[in-house]
Structures are given as C-alpha cells and as structure tokens.
Design a protein around this motif. Sequence first.
Motif, short mmCIF file in Angstrom:
data_model
loop_
_atom_site.label_atom_id
_atom_site.label_comp_id
_atom_site.label_asym_id
_atom_site.label_seq_id
_atom_site.Cartn_x
_atom_site.Cartn_y
_atom_site.Cartn_z
N PHE A 136 59.10 -94.92 45.75
CA PHE A 136 59.39 -95.96 46.75
C PHE A 136 58.29 -97.00 46.75
O PHE A 136 57.10 -96.65 46.84
N GLN A 137 58.69 -98.25 46.67
CA GLN A 137 57.74 -99.36 46.68
C GLN A 137 58.15 -100.34 47.78
O GLN A 137 59.32 -100.73 47.86
N ILE A 138 57.20 -100.71 48.63
CA ILE A 138 57.46 -101.77 49.61
C ILE A 138 56.68 -103.00 49.18
O ILE A 138 55.47 -102.91 48.93
N SER A 139 57.38 -104.12 49.06
CA SER A 139 56.76 -105.35 48.56
C SER A 139 57.04 -106.50 49.50
O SER A 139 58.06 -106.53 50.19
N GLU A 140 56.13 -107.46 49.45
CA GLU A 140 56.40 -108.76 50.07
C GLU A 140 57.02 -109.64 48.99
O GLU A 140 56.53 -109.71 47.86
N LEU A 141 58.13 -110.31 49.34
CA LEU A 141 58.76 -111.23 48.38
C LEU A 141 58.07 -112.58 48.48
O LEU A 141 57.92 -113.14 49.57
N LYS A 142 57.67 -113.11 47.33
CA LYS A 142 56.97 -114.40 47.30
C LYS A 142 57.88 -115.46 46.71
O LYS A 142 58.51 -115.25 45.68
N VAL A 194 59.36 -105.08 57.31
CA VAL A 194 59.28 -103.62 57.17
C VAL A 194 59.89 -102.96 58.40
O VAL A 194 60.61 -101.96 58.31
N VAL A 238 70.85 -107.05 48.22
CA VAL A 238 70.72 -105.78 47.52
C VAL A 238 70.84 -106.04 46.02
O VAL A 238 71.55 -106.96 45.60
N SER A 239 70.11 -105.26 45.23
CA SER A 239 70.24 -105.37 43.78
C SER A 239 70.26 -103.98 43.17
O SER A 239 69.64 -103.05 43.69
N SER A 266 61.95 -101.20 47.02
CA SER A 266 62.50 -100.81 45.73
C SER A 266 62.47 -99.30 45.59
O SER A 266 61.50 -98.66 45.98
N ILE A 277 60.81 -108.88 52.93
CA ILE A 277 60.25 -107.75 52.17
C ILE A 277 61.36 -107.12 51.33
O ILE A 277 62.54 -107.32 51.58
N LYS A 278 60.92 -106.40 50.32
CA LYS A 278 61.89 -105.69 49.48
C LYS A 278 61.44 -104.25 49.32
O LYS A 278 60.27 -104.01 48.99
#
Lengths: 104, 104
Positions: free
Chosen positions: B96-102, B68, B40-41, B5, B2-3
């Motif tokens: 704040f955004q929580i995403s699944e990395l695909k 998460v 991290v970016s 952002s 997950i990321k």
Amino acid sequence: MIKVSVLYPNTPGSRFDVDYYTSVHMPMSVRLLGSALKDVSVEIGIGSAVLGDPAPFAAIAGFTCESVEAFTAAFMPVADQLQRDIPKYTDIAPIFQISELKEI
Amino acid sequence: MIKVSVLYPNTPGSRFDVDYYTSVHMPMSVRLLGSALKDVSVEIGIGSAVLGDPAPFAAIAGFTCESVEAFTAAFMPVADQLQRDIPKYTDIAPIFQISELKEI
C-alpha cells in the motif's frame, strides 16, 4: 491504452529531490515525449498502510500512451537525455513497469 | 488530491486472476468507496524495461480521493469486506502506497 510507470523505491538513506523532480525533470519528460503522451501522473509518497510508516516509494511517475510501440518510438530518441538527468534528483535506481490500462 | 495505490508484486509462482480482479473485485471496490472516490485506475502488468522480462507488478490499482482523511473515512467501514475478497483472485500480499498527486 498502456501506462509506463517509473517507481522509485524508498530505500533508507536514499536521496530524492521532490522540487527538482516535479519542477524540472517531469516537465522535461512531458515536453520530450511530445504528442505520444496522452496523460501523465506524478505521485509523491507520503505514507503506507500503517500510520507513521514511510511510503514504499519516494515517487511514482505514470506515462499513458496509445501503445507500447507509441511509447517506445517517442522514448528511444530522448532516453539518454532523460536518464542523464536522473542523478540530479536521486540516487535511487527506478523500477520500470509496463501495464495495460483496464476500464472498469 | 491524494492517491492510494495497491501494488501486487509479481513474485514467481504467485497466482493472480485478472478476470476476477477486473470484473468483480475492482467494481466492488469502486461501489463500496462511493462518492469519496474521485478517480480510479487499474493497471495489469505486461512488461518491464527489458523486452521479455516479466512485469515487476502483476497489477496496480489507484484510488484518487480529496484527502487521506476522505479515503480513510470511506475505506474503514468496508475494509474487512474488501480484504476478505483478496484470496479469491490472488495469493500475493499487496503493498500500500499513499501519495500526494502533483500537477506538473
């Protein structure tokens, strides 16, 4: 290095087909941008800071290139083809962000 | 994976100290999140889709973790310390955004 982010705001009632986006549109983007593309990321929104709240963005794509010029040179010839594909997976108008990537 | 952002909308008249953010706040975030952080970016906004238009976001930070739960376990004990540091570099309220990395 620079990163072009394409962000899809998660507006109520909007449509976003994650399967089409991840299995057709993004692979096509990667193929069309070719060697100018140094890295790619695909984020699908699952949440926010508050548990149970929707993600602010349905999806965020990241395209990393050496420079804005390198991205532009690769993108302009395929821009029409990529933009014509957008209605197949969403009715959201994306936000475009160009950033400088910083090492920390 | 997950990321998480953290996006800072580039609102007119807002303040964002890129030097402090990249040389103090983000290194502190990386140190405090410790081994839960897999990547991290840091993106600093330089433009938009239209030449000369400002970037939609002053900055976007990305924190990649296994889950998460892994992020939350690392973040909660240091959340106050990180959030107290925000006024030192900006008056923008982050998104704040929580995403699944695909993988694609």
